[in-house]
Design an enzyme around this catalytic site. Structure first.
Site, short mmCIF file in Angstrom:
data_model
loop_
_atom_site.label_atom_id
_atom_site.label_comp_id
_atom_site.label_asym_id
_atom_site.label_seq_id
_atom_site.Cartn_x
_atom_site.Cartn_y
_atom_site.Cartn_z
N ASP A 7 -20.23 5.13 -3.03
CA ASP A 7 -18.88 5.64 -2.77
C ASP A 7 -18.93 7.17 -2.65
OD1 ASP A 7 -16.21 6.39 -2.78
OD2 ASP A 7 -15.64 5.07 -4.42
N ASP A 102 -15.27 4.76 2.94
CA ASP A 102 -16.33 5.56 2.32
C ASP A 102 -17.06 4.80 1.22
OD1 ASP A 102 -14.47 5.54 0.21
OD2 ASP A 102 -15.08 7.55 -0.43
N GLU A 103 -16.98 3.47 1.24
CA GLU A 103 -17.46 2.71 0.08
C GLU A 103 -18.05 1.39 0.54
OE1 GLU A 103 -14.10 1.96 -2.39
OE2 GLU A 103 -15.27 0.86 -3.88
P1 TTP Z 1 -11.57 6.90 -2.41
O1 TTP Z 1 -13.04 6.59 -2.36
O2 TTP Z 1 -10.71 6.06 -3.26
O3 TTP Z 1 -11.37 8.40 -2.93
P2 TTP Z 1 -12.24 9.69 -2.66
O4 TTP Z 1 -13.48 9.40 -1.89
O5 TTP Z 1 -11.36 10.73 -2.06
O6 TTP Z 1 -12.59 10.16 -4.13
P3 TTP Z 1 -13.60 9.49 -5.16
O7 TTP Z 1 -14.21 8.29 -4.50
O8 TTP Z 1 -14.61 10.56 -5.47
O9 TTP Z 1 -12.76 9.15 -6.33
O10 TTP Z 1 -10.97 6.88 -0.95
C1 TTP Z 1 -11.72 7.34 0.18
C2 TTP Z 1 -10.80 8.08 1.13
O11 TTP Z 1 -9.74 7.24 1.52
C3 TTP Z 1 -10.16 9.30 0.53
O12 TTP Z 1 -10.96 10.45 0.66
C4 TTP Z 1 -8.86 9.40 1.28
C5 TTP Z 1 -8.54 7.99 1.68
N1 TTP Z 1 -7.45 7.46 0.82
C6 TTP Z 1 -6.14 7.45 1.31
O13 TTP Z 1 -5.91 7.86 2.45
N2 TTP Z 1 -5.15 6.98 0.51
C7 TTP Z 1 -5.37 6.52 -0.76
O14 TTP Z 1 -4.41 6.12 -1.46
C8 TTP Z 1 -6.71 6.51 -1.25
C9 TTP Z 1 -7.01 6.01 -2.64
C10 TTP Z 1 -7.72 6.99 -0.42
MG MG Z 2 -14.75 7.84 -2.44
#
Ligand code: TTP
Ligand code: MG
Length: 381
Positions: A7, A102-103
């Site tokens: 992730d 991203d995961e």
């Molecule tokens: P995440 O992997 O949940 O968040 P992140 O990568 O920003 O942070 P981390 O993993 O380090 O906690 O989500 C990936 C991307 O998806 C995030 O950068 C932006 C988008 N996203 C949204 O648009 N809306 C949301 O509610 C969430 C949770 C994420």
């Molecule tokens: Mg992330």
């Protein structure tokens, strides 16, 4: 220990920090403007220190962190970076289950001879994503999906963690019930009310008692609390594009008639996308003249779409710009490419990408196979 959960850290914000050195080390908030009614998509870890988080109203984020840099998301750029990251994953295994933009889960059972232990593969992937793409990714490693994702959450940001037998025995039982898959705030509240606070509490409860609190999910939750999870890593369909075309019995040249065909084709392709739970970032229009010359036009969008009318509007526009309006045609086709699974498209912060009427028509098509169901504008054409 063959399952990796990968992730990216603060994905959208990290891409903007990568591309603008002034933003490095700064609170960066991606989403709606502070003065708008928009929400935060994500923010850098520097902004998280002020209490800013995803899905928070942008106005509240501004109150918490007024000196932060607020930027609108550049979804097209993030999709392209995401594709580069997933390309790197495919160098290690074909068994990749994307969870979001991203995961992903990777099953790396087959790649130890070439690349070493799971930990070595994880280190290699992190190094490559850092060096080749300029981003940090956190990686959890375990025997199953649940523990691998748990490991990532524990080692974020910029970490790698192997959730081994020792952690199953000593760390897992101490974690709050909310760290278990599928336990949201409501279930956690119900469990806490029954005196169940940790995974350790859950692991030792009888399935009958738990069933009275959480219903049919009980055995699954107890298994998770004991560190067991049988779910395999499920790779997604790798369809590259989806399209339909029609060769006319007699050449057509009336723009209104061609437009109807474009609407019909858009409905067919939209239906297929939704059935496959895919969305497209690119729409292609194919036109063939009576002398068999084929002209194609395409448009790539900043967001992924699957709604009939959105596909139609783009294809119809491409037709008007094709230079063939009013000229006779023997074939028209629509193709959608740059496909991503629906759940990779993040919550609708952006342009509306699908249509409620499409969903109703899809349900009817599925319930009355063979019946002709379509928009009124397509009837009798
Ligand atoms: P995440 O992997 O949940 O968040 P992140 O990568 O920003 O942070 P981390 O993993 O380090 O906690 O989500 C990936 C991307 O998806 C995030 O950068 C932006 C988008 N996203 C949204 O648009 N809306 C949301 O509610 C969430 C949770 C994420
Ligand atoms: Mg992330």
């Amino acid at each position: 220990m063959n399952i990796l959960h990968c992730d990216l850290d603060a994905f959208y914000a990290a891409v903007e920090q990568r591309d603008n050195p002034h933003l490095q080390g700064q609170p960066v908030i991606i989403g709606g403007r502070p003065e708008s009614r928009g929400v935060v998509a994500t923010c850098s870890y520097e902004a998280r220190k002020y209490g800013v988080h995803s899905a928070m109203p942008a106005s509240q984020a501004y109150r918490l962190c007024p000196h932060g840099t607020f930027l609108p998301p550049d979804i097209k750029k993030y999709h392209s970076v995401s594709r580069q990251v997933f390309e790197i994953f495919t160098d290690y295994t074909p068994t990749i289950e994307p969870l979001s933009i991203d995961e992903a889960f990777l099953d790396i059972s087959g790649c130890h001879k070439l690349f070493g232990s799971s930990q070595e593969v994880g280190i290699l992937i992190r190094k490559r994503i850092k060096n080749e793409i300029g981003l940090n990714i956190s990686i959890g490693i375990a025997d199953n999906k649940f523990l691998a994702k748990l490991a990532t959450n524990l080692c974020k940001p910029d970490g790698i963690l192997l959730f081994d037998a020792n952690m199953i025995q000593n760390t897992l039982p101490k974690l709050p019930v909310s760290s278990l898959w599928s336990v949201g705030s409501k279930t956690a509240w119900r469990l806490n009310r029954a005196g169940i606070y940790t995974a350790g509490d859950l692991a030792n409860i009888s399935p009958e008692k738990l069933q009275r609190i959480v219903g049919s999910n009980a055995s699954f939750l107890i298994a998770l609390a004991q560190g067991h999870d049988q779910r395999p890593v499920c790779p997604r369909s790798d369809a590259k594009s989806m399209g339909n075309e029609i060769t006319f019995p007699i050449d057509l040249s009336d723009p209104a008639e061609i437009d109807q065909v474009i609407l019909e084709l858009s409905s067919q392709v939209g239906f297929r996308l939704r059935q496959s739970e895919l969305k497209a970032c690119t729409v292609h229009l194919k036109l063939r003249t009576p002398d068999f010359t084929t002209v194609t036009r395409s448009r790539t969008l900043g967001n992924a779409i699957d709604a009939d009318l959105v596909i139609y509007n783009i294809a119809s526009d491409l037709y008007r710009q094709s230079g063939l309006t009013g000229k006779p045609l023997r074939l028209t086709g629509i193709n959608c490419s740059n496909l991503i699974p629906c759940d990779l498209e993040q919550p609708a912060l952006f342009e509306k990408s699908s249509d409620r009427l499409d969903n109703i028509i899809d349900e009817l098509k599925n319930s009355f196979a063979g019946a002709k169901i379509s928009r009124a504008s397509l009837m009798e054409k």
